[in-house]
Design an enzyme around this catalytic site. Structure first.
Site, PDB file in Angstrom:
ATOM      1  N   TRP A  21       0.918  -1.095  -0.009  1.00 58.29           N
ATOM      2  CA  TRP A  21       0.064   0.011  -0.019  1.00 58.29           C
ATOM      3  C   TRP A  21       0.855   1.309  -0.066  1.00 58.29           C
ATOM      4  O   TRP A  21       1.873   1.258   0.599  1.00 58.29           O
ATOM      5  CB  TRP A  21      -0.663  -0.171   1.295  1.00 58.29           C
ATOM      6  CG  TRP A  21      -2.285  -0.352   1.031  1.00 58.29           C
ATOM      7  CD1 TRP A  21      -2.624  -1.906   0.820  1.00 58.29           C
ATOM      8  CD2 TRP A  21      -3.574   0.228   0.929  1.00 58.29           C
ATOM      9  NE1 TRP A  21      -3.955  -1.992   0.643  1.00 58.29           N
ATOM     10  CE2 TRP A  21      -4.615  -0.543   0.737  1.00 58.29           C
ATOM     11  CE3 TRP A  21      -3.798   1.647   1.137  1.00 58.29           C
ATOM     12  CZ2 TRP A  21      -5.717  -0.507   0.710  1.00 58.29           C
ATOM     13  CZ3 TRP A  21      -5.190   1.980   0.833  1.00 58.29           C
ATOM     14  CH2 TRP A  21      -6.168   0.955   0.884  1.00 58.29           C
TER      15      TRP A  21
ATOM     16  N   HIS B 113     -10.650   3.270   9.686  1.00 57.45           N
ATOM     17  CA  HIS B 113      -9.606   1.959   9.319  1.00 57.45           C
ATOM     18  C   HIS B 113      -8.326   2.443   9.835  1.00 57.45           C
ATOM     19  O   HIS B 113      -7.578   1.639  10.423  1.00 57.45           O
ATOM     20  CB  HIS B 113      -9.382   1.920   7.814  1.00 57.45           C
ATOM     21  CG  HIS B 113     -10.157   0.723   7.311  1.00 57.45           C
ATOM     22  ND1 HIS B 113     -11.550   0.673   7.141  1.00 57.45           N
ATOM     23  CD2 HIS B 113      -9.670  -0.529   7.223  1.00 57.45           C
ATOM     24  CE1 HIS B 113     -11.928  -0.421   7.000  1.00 57.45           C
ATOM     25  NE2 HIS B 113     -10.528  -1.277   7.062  1.00 57.45           N
TER      26      HIS B 113
END
Ligand code: RBF
Length: 153
Positions: free
Chosen positions: A10, A76
């Protein structure tokens, strides 16, 4: 000394720069390519799982976890950053092997860029230095305690 590096996919532009910084720093301290084992994980959340596996299965003296969490609109970010930080600590405590937390947790991409080769340096470099320092610390504690035992005997 043998090092594991785990890099999250990511925000790869950032994490690859962190990885490059860590590798450069290890090499600048005399670590050979053969003693640097690098693997990629899907996201930062997977870093501790891979770190635990690496420590149990591979001959690494320390694992450097590299990731980049950027605050989004949902919660998140908090869940992942807390979980990863806590898990890295737990693995280090349970295995007696340093697990270095080289995960950027920023509000913006720009802040992350500044910390992966920008005006705030490269946190990958710092993570590598921390790994080296922790291995030295372990060795020093061991040799000091041996020296102490020798003197009292
Ligand atoms: N992983 C990161 O390393 N950085 C992030 O900024 C990031 N943001 C995420 C945001 C959402 C909404 C989701 C669902 C996942 C995100 N992940 C991020 C991936 C996460 O670390 C993990 O790989 C996945 O949740 C699969 O377990």
């Amino acid at each position: 000394m043998c090092f594991g590096i785990l890099t999250s996919a990511w925000n790869s532009q950032i994490t690859e720069a962190l990885q490059q910084g860590a590798v450069n720093t290890l090499k600048a301290h005399g670590v050979k390519d053969a003693d640097i084992i690098i693997h990629k994980v899907p996201g930062s959340y997977e870093l501790p799982q891979a770190a635990a596996y690496m420590i149990r299965e591979l001959p690494v003296d320390a694992v450097i976890c590299l990731g980049c969490l950027i605050q989004g609109e949902t919660r998140h970010f908090e869940f992942i950053s807390q979980a990863v930080a806590n898990a890295c600590m737990t693995i280090g405590l349970e295995t007696y092997r340093p697990v270095i937390f080289g995960v950027l947790t920023t509000d913006t991409f720009e802040q992350a860029a500044q910390r992966s080769g920008g005006k705030h340096g490269n946190k990958g470099d710092e993570a590598a230095v921390a790994a080296i320092q922790m291995i030295h610390l372990k060795r020093k504690m061991k040799s000091d305690s041996q020296e102490f035992r020798d003197t009292v005997q």
